[in-house]
Motif scaffolding. Structure first.
Motif, mmCIF file in Angstrom:
data_model
loop_
_atom_site.group_PDB
_atom_site.id
_atom_site.type_symbol
_atom_site.label_atom_id
_atom_site.label_comp_id
_atom_site.label_asym_id
_atom_site.label_seq_id
_atom_site.Cartn_x
_atom_site.Cartn_y
_atom_site.Cartn_z
ATOM 1 N N GLY A 141 17.064 0.768 22.004
ATOM 2 C CA GLY A 141 17.099 -0.691 21.921
ATOM 3 C C GLY A 141 15.754 -1.331 22.208
ATOM 4 N N SER A 142 14.884 -0.592 22.881
ATOM 5 C CA SER A 142 13.578 -1.137 23.239
ATOM 6 C C SER A 142 12.661 -1.314 22.036
ATOM 7 C CB SER A 142 12.892 -0.218 24.263
ATOM 8 O OG SER A 142 12.612 1.060 23.684
ATOM 9 N N ILE A 143 12.987 -0.677 20.924
ATOM 10 C CA ILE A 143 12.125 -0.800 19.748
ATOM 11 C C ILE A 143 12.699 -1.769 18.710
ATOM 12 C CG2 ILE A 143 11.121 1.491 20.047
ATOM 13 C CD1 ILE A 143 12.958 2.481 17.813
ATOM 14 N N LEU A 144 13.760 -2.467 19.070
ATOM 15 C CA LEU A 144 14.372 -3.410 18.146
ATOM 16 C C LEU A 144 13.918 -4.840 18.462
ATOM 17 C CD1 LEU A 144 18.007 -2.011 17.972
ATOM 18 C CD2 LEU A 144 16.267 -1.905 16.181
ATOM 19 N N VAL B 200 13.283 6.457 10.585
ATOM 20 C CA VAL B 200 13.600 6.142 11.973
ATOM 21 C C VAL B 200 13.061 7.191 12.938
ATOM 22 C CG1 VAL B 200 15.870 7.266 11.870
ATOM 23 C CG2 VAL B 200 15.471 5.420 13.525
ATOM 24 N N VAL B 201 12.999 8.447 12.514
ATOM 25 C CA VAL B 201 12.519 9.512 13.400
ATOM 26 C C VAL B 201 11.027 9.325 13.695
ATOM 27 C CG1 VAL B 201 12.120 11.994 13.610
ATOM 28 C CG2 VAL B 201 14.301 11.151 12.716
ATOM 29 N N SER B 202 10.242 9.066 12.669
ATOM 30 C CA SER B 202 8.806 8.849 12.869
ATOM 31 C C SER B 202 8.550 7.629 13.736
ATOM 32 C CB SER B 202 8.105 8.693 11.514
ATOM 33 O OG SER B 202 8.168 9.879 10.764
ATOM 34 N N THR B 203 9.366 6.593 13.570
ATOM 35 C CA THR B 203 9.204 5.383 14.376
ATOM 36 C C THR B 203 9.487 5.655 15.847
ATOM 37 O OG1 THR B 203 9.769 3.931 12.519
ATOM 38 C CG2 THR B 203 10.048 3.030 14.732
ATOM 39 N N THR C 192 0.859 -1.177 0.000
ATOM 40 C CA THR C 192 0.000 0.000 0.000
ATOM 41 C C THR C 192 0.896 1.227 0.000
ATOM 42 O OG1 THR C 192 -1.691 -1.179 1.280
ATOM 43 C CG2 THR C 192 -1.811 1.240 1.243
ATOM 44 N N PRO C 193 0.999 1.953 -1.135
ATOM 45 C CA PRO C 193 1.890 3.119 -1.187
ATOM 46 C C PRO C 193 1.365 4.297 -0.377
ATOM 47 C CG PRO C 193 0.767 2.804 -3.301
ATOM 48 C CD PRO C 193 0.357 1.672 -2.419
ATOM 49 N N THR C 194 2.288 5.005 0.313
ATOM 50 C CA THR C 194 1.958 6.223 1.061
ATOM 51 C C THR C 194 3.003 7.275 0.752
ATOM 52 O OG1 THR C 194 3.255 5.582 3.006
ATOM 53 C CG2 THR C 194 0.948 4.874 2.957
ATOM 54 N N GLN C 195 2.832 8.466 1.295
ATOM 55 C CA GLN C 195 3.783 9.551 1.071
ATOM 56 C C GLN C 195 4.987 9.472 2.007
ATOM 57 O OE1 GLN C 195 3.682 11.801 -1.456
ATOM 58 N NE2 GLN C 195 1.985 10.538 -2.145
ATOM 59 N N GLY C 196 4.883 8.653 3.058
ATOM 60 C CA GLY C 196 5.999 8.540 3.986
ATOM 61 C C GLY C 196 5.623 7.709 5.196
ATOM 62 N N GLY C 197 6.661 7.372 6.003
ATOM 63 C CA GLY C 197 6.427 6.558 7.182
ATOM 64 C C GLY C 197 5.504 7.201 8.178
ATOM 65 N N GLY D 298 3.778 5.818 22.840
ATOM 66 C CA GLY D 298 3.129 4.642 23.389
ATOM 67 C C GLY D 298 2.363 3.798 22.391
ATOM 68 N N LEU D 299 2.702 3.895 21.103
ATOM 69 C CA LEU D 299 1.978 3.125 20.100
ATOM 70 C C LEU D 299 2.433 1.673 20.013
ATOM 71 C CD1 LEU D 299 1.562 5.683 17.176
ATOM 72 C CD2 LEU D 299 -0.006 5.127 19.041
ATOM 73 N N GLY D 300 3.450 1.301 20.758
ATOM 74 C CA GLY D 300 3.842 -0.103 20.834
ATOM 75 C C GLY D 300 4.383 -0.666 19.545
ATOM 76 N N LEU D 301 5.363 0.029 18.948
ATOM 77 C CA LEU D 301 5.946 -0.416 17.683
ATOM 78 C C LEU D 301 7.313 -1.041 17.903
ATOM 79 C CD1 LEU D 301 5.198 2.717 15.457
ATOM 80 C CD2 LEU D 301 3.702 0.788 15.991
ATOM 81 N N GLN D 302 7.697 -1.915 16.977
ATOM 82 C CA GLN D 302 9.039 -2.479 16.994
ATOM 83 C C GLN D 302 9.570 -2.597 15.574
ATOM 84 O OE1 GLN D 302 9.009 -6.164 19.474
ATOM 85 N NE2 GLN D 302 10.469 -5.014 20.718
ATOM 86 N N ILE D 303 10.848 -2.364 15.421
ATOM 87 C CA ILE D 303 11.525 -2.522 14.140
ATOM 88 C C ILE D 303 11.814 -4.005 13.937
ATOM 89 C CG2 ILE D 303 13.667 -2.050 12.890
ATOM 90 C CD1 ILE D 303 13.761 0.656 14.418
#
Length: 326
Positions: free
Chosen positions: A314-317, A91-94, A67-72, A101-106
């Motif tokens: 490191g918490s998002i990896l 990486v900045v948006s992530t 699904t294409p978007t304009q950015g992360g 608190g969105l609970g994301l991980q790379i």
């Protein structure tokens, strides 16, 4: 035993085998899982496209629907809402989303800059203007695709690193495809653009002023693939399979950089002519994320008002981002 009886049994056995084969095909079809992946049609997603085209995802029982978007920054809300399962994000948006608190991980790296110019992102201006440093751009206008994201952040960081005051510069939001025209029409004085717009600008009487990413931070982990922590926990084998397939795509791309097949594939989803892509800088893709490389990003975000308080990158990896599949 009579011959007709033997034939009947042979036929019955053949039918049974055929039925088992059809049932097996149905099971495999039912086992295929569709993953919706938010992407941007740029060179950075080449390994993903290769993994799709070569059947690496299919071999893992995964069907990828891009699904294409304009950015992360635009893809992350869709991820949080469950509309997509994986998103290509800077990486900045992530980090911002994780901090909220969105609970994301790379789960895997996407693009990392090189050690020295040229780079696929550059600050451009009209040829002949006396811009060489951030000091020269004080009181001027720089086009960025979005405020408070990685382009905006590293434009500011470059201004500071080259002797200027980033607060003395005005940053105007301009979509990447419109940046060259914005500079040419004097709506901005410079633009932090990405390829293929940089090469197009240089070919049309413009100049590169600097390479903010590389000049501020070598081997910057610019973008990654991200999933929600909840989805990862609920589908660990699926995520493992996705990353295995993706890493095979990375291997193929790195072994075939500048090959005609790769250039044609990239051209197919970017709509950039292959002969143009062949001239663009293209670094090898990574299979793991360097945790230490995230620390300077966090510091830049904190210094420029995008992050407050302590944050452990490191918490998002997720573990798949830290080790290559075997």
């Amino acid at each position: 035993m009579s011959k007709p009886t033997l034939n009947r049994r042979t036929a019955a056995a053949a039918l049974a085998v055929s039925a088992l084969g059809l049932a097996s095909q149905r099971v495999r079809a039912q086992a295929t899982t569709r993953l919706r992946v938010s992407t941007i049609p740029i060179i950075d997603i080449a390994p993903l496209q290769v993994a799709m085209a070569k059947g690496y995802f299919a071999a893992e029982g995964i069907e990828v629907d891009t699904t294409p978007t304009q950015g992360g920054a635009a893809g992350i809300p869709a991820l949080a809402a469950g509309q997509v399962q994986v998103v290509f994000s800077n990486v900045v948006s992530t980090i911002q989303a994780a901090r909220q608190g969105l609970g994301l991980q790379i789960i895997a790296p996407a693009s990392t800059t090189g050690d020295a110019p040229p780079d696929q992102a550059a600050l451009i201006a009209k040829k002949g203007v006396p811009f060489k440093t951030g000091k020269d751009l004080e009181g001027k206008r720089i086009a960025v695709n979005t405020r408070n994201n990685i382009i905006w952040l590293y434009a500011r960081a470059w201004v500071r690193a080259t002797g200027g005051n980033p607060d003395a510069v005005t940053y105007l939001e301009v979509p990447f495809p419109q940046m060259v025209d914005a500079v040419r029409g004097d709506r901005v004085d410079a633009a932090f653009a990405v390829e293929p717009f940089v090469s197009s600008a240089v070919a049309n009487d413009m100049q590169v002023v600097g390479y903010p990413y590389i000049q501020v931070q070598k081997r910057l982990p610019a973008a990654q693939y991200v999933a929600s922590r909840t989805y990862i926990q609920q589908n660990p084998q699926l995520i493992d399979g996705w990353v295995r397939a993706y890493q095979k795509g990375v291997d193929w791309v790195n072994q075939n950089l500048k090959s005609e097949e790769l250039l044609n594939l990239i051209s197919g989803y970017t709509r950039i002519p292959p002969q143009v892509i062949a001239k663009l800088p293209m670094a090898a893709f990574e299979k793991v994320v360097d945790p230490a490389a995230l620390n300077p990003v966090v510091e830049q975000m904190r210094r420029n008002g995008l992050l407050e308080g302590e944050f452990d990158p490191g918490s998002i990896l997720h573990r798949t981002a830290l080790q290559a599949s075997r």
